[in-house]
Design an enzyme around this catalytic site. Structure first.
Site: not given
Length: 139
Positions: A10-12, A15
């Site tokens: 969920a963390c850019g 990712r």
């Protein structure tokens, strides 16, 4: 060579870091640490490898940091680790471990310093920021 990433999909930043690892041709062991939190011993091992203390790994945004009064300096390192284990969202991410070192990769480009292989092509972050140009060089 094993590369491990403590990852939150969920963390850019997490990712982007994972994508940079894969852009080097490596397929890391991906540990979704919110589903499979590290043990206290493993967390201590990662901190030692990073040369950091627990306070440096605490995440404030989107966590119970304020409610738990973790800014208070009364907490020992051991107590801070216990809070992180009870609330894994307090562990800042992504943490990447490679044969060349262990690092909290914020910003995601920090992973480039510990990857054993060069990038295999151009790379832009999810927001469009170019990190690796068409010649495979860091921008």
């Amino acid at each position: 060579m094993t590369i491990t990433i403590l990852h939150n999909p969920a963390c850019g930043t997490s990712r982007n870091t994972l994508a940079l690892i894969r852009n080097s041709g490596a397929e890391p062991e991906v540990i979704e640490y919110l589903k499979t939190p590290p043990t206290k011993a493993r967390l201590q091992q990662l901190l030692t490898a990073m040369g950091a203390g627990p306070r440096e790994l605490l995440r404030e945004k989107g966590t119970p940091y304020a409610e738990l009064d973790l800014a208070n300096t009364k907490w020992t390192d051991d107590e801070l680790l216990d809070f992180m284990l009870a609330h894994p969202i307090l562990i800042n991410r992504p943490i990447v471990e490679t044969p060349l070192g262990t690092r909290l990769c914020r910003p995601s480009e920090l992973v480039l310093d510990i990857l054993p292989h060069a990038q295999q092509g151009a790379f832009s972050k999810e927001d469009g920021e170019v990190v690796i140009n068409a010649q495979g060089q860091r921008v």
